[in-house]
Design a protein around this motif. Sequence first.
Motif, short mmCIF file in Angstrom:
data_model
loop_
_atom_site.label_atom_id
_atom_site.label_comp_id
_atom_site.label_asym_id
_atom_site.label_seq_id
_atom_site.Cartn_x
_atom_site.Cartn_y
_atom_site.Cartn_z
N PHE A 1 -60.77 126.50 -61.17
CA PHE A 1 -62.16 126.93 -61.23
C PHE A 1 -62.24 128.37 -60.73
O PHE A 1 -61.61 128.73 -59.74
CB PHE A 1 -63.04 126.04 -60.34
N MET A 2 -63.00 129.19 -61.42
CA MET A 2 -63.15 130.58 -60.99
C MET A 2 -64.56 131.09 -61.26
O MET A 2 -65.31 130.53 -62.07
CB MET A 2 -62.12 131.48 -61.67
N VAL A 3 -64.91 132.15 -60.56
CA VAL A 3 -66.18 132.84 -60.77
C VAL A 3 -65.89 134.16 -61.46
O VAL A 3 -64.92 134.84 -61.15
CB VAL A 3 -66.92 133.08 -59.44
N TRP B 1 -65.86 130.33 -48.99
CA TRP B 1 -66.46 129.11 -48.40
C TRP B 1 -66.21 127.89 -49.28
O TRP B 1 -65.85 126.81 -48.78
CB TRP B 1 -67.95 129.33 -48.20
N PHE B 2 -66.38 128.06 -50.59
CA PHE B 2 -66.26 126.93 -51.51
C PHE B 2 -64.85 126.76 -52.07
O PHE B 2 -64.64 125.94 -52.97
CB PHE B 2 -67.27 127.07 -52.65
N GLY B 3 -63.91 127.51 -51.57
CA GLY B 3 -62.53 127.34 -52.00
C GLY B 3 -62.25 127.84 -53.39
O GLY B 3 -61.36 127.32 -54.07
N VAL B 4 -62.99 128.85 -53.83
CA VAL B 4 -62.74 129.46 -55.15
C VAL B 4 -61.78 130.62 -54.93
O VAL B 4 -62.15 131.64 -54.36
CB VAL B 4 -64.05 129.96 -55.79
N ALA B 5 -60.56 130.46 -55.41
CA ALA B 5 -59.52 131.45 -55.10
C ALA B 5 -59.55 132.66 -56.02
O ALA B 5 -59.00 133.71 -55.67
CB ALA B 5 -58.14 130.78 -55.19
N GLU B 6 -60.19 132.53 -57.19
CA GLU B 6 -60.17 133.61 -58.18
C GLU B 6 -61.57 134.12 -58.47
O GLU B 6 -62.47 133.36 -58.82
CB GLU B 6 -59.54 133.13 -59.50
N THR C 1 -67.62 120.37 -64.94
CA THR C 1 -66.19 120.13 -64.94
C THR C 1 -65.52 120.72 -63.69
O THR C 1 -66.02 121.69 -63.11
CB THR C 1 -65.54 120.75 -66.19
N GLU C 2 -64.41 120.12 -63.30
CA GLU C 2 -63.69 120.59 -62.12
C GLU C 2 -63.07 121.95 -62.36
O GLU C 2 -63.02 122.79 -61.46
CB GLU C 2 -62.60 119.58 -61.74
N LYS C 3 -62.58 122.18 -63.57
CA LYS C 3 -61.99 123.46 -63.93
C LYS C 3 -62.91 124.17 -64.92
O LYS C 3 -63.23 123.62 -65.97
CB LYS C 3 -60.61 123.28 -64.54
N ALA C 4 -63.36 125.36 -64.57
CA ALA C 4 -64.32 126.08 -65.40
C ALA C 4 -64.39 127.53 -64.95
O ALA C 4 -63.85 127.90 -63.90
CB ALA C 4 -65.70 125.43 -65.32
N VAL C 5 -65.06 128.34 -65.75
CA VAL C 5 -65.40 129.71 -65.35
C VAL C 5 -66.92 129.77 -65.24
O VAL C 5 -67.62 129.45 -66.21
CB VAL C 5 -64.92 130.76 -66.36
#
Length: 244
Positions: free
Chosen positions: A99-101, A121-126, A186-190
């Motif tokens: 998952f990324m922003v 904070w939310f564990g978004v690494a990318e 979804t767990e994996k998304a942009v």
Amino acid sequence: MSLSKNNIKLITSLQQKKYRQKHQLFVAEGVKVVNELLASSLEVEHIFSVDASFEASKNCEITIISESELKKVSTLKSPNKVLGLFKIPKEKEINQDKFMVALDGVNDPGNLGTIIRLCDWFGVAELVCSKNTVDCYNQKVVQSTMGSLTRVNISYVDLQDFLSNSKLPVFTADMDGENVYTSSLTEKAVLVMGNEANGISSEIAQTVKHALTIPRFGDLQQTESLNVATATAILLSEFKRGLK
């Protein structure tokens, strides 16, 4: 010791992106922020401190300066004891299986800094940024991240090309989108967030498959929109809800 003219010229020049890129350096201010960066993998170039007892956790040159000298180079209304010069790290490869922003033209340094902290904070690494998004080494961004800058991989890319080639579902915020509270996420998304005034560009809109809205609950329904960082916080909370 004191602050030399060359030191002053270098530090003040780093307020501009072109000189940060030229020297591959950025500025961080304040005991907490500097200590957070010192505790990371970043390389430190030089520390300037008004406190002779300040100890760096890494071997580096420390110059003791006066309060008045710090004020000459600080961008803060109330300079906070310590100023550090750190080397800008090389961009790392983007892990596209998580998952990324993504940010499209976010201009406000405070918003970018807050979004970096939210990713941490939310564990978004990318965090993937369009090239017209504000520089993450802008001093206001660095200050507002409070150290989270070192725990999120931030990349600047041709965002349209990146999203067009992504295998992940692409979501964005839109007033006419589907209610985020009743959507299947979804767990994996942009998750793409857009410019403060204009939202995402028409080019980026072509790559988006899923539009989400945060419904208004106020009786008058007159609030036009949410701040981009606030909206990001709400959407990240929903994407992360129930995930382990």
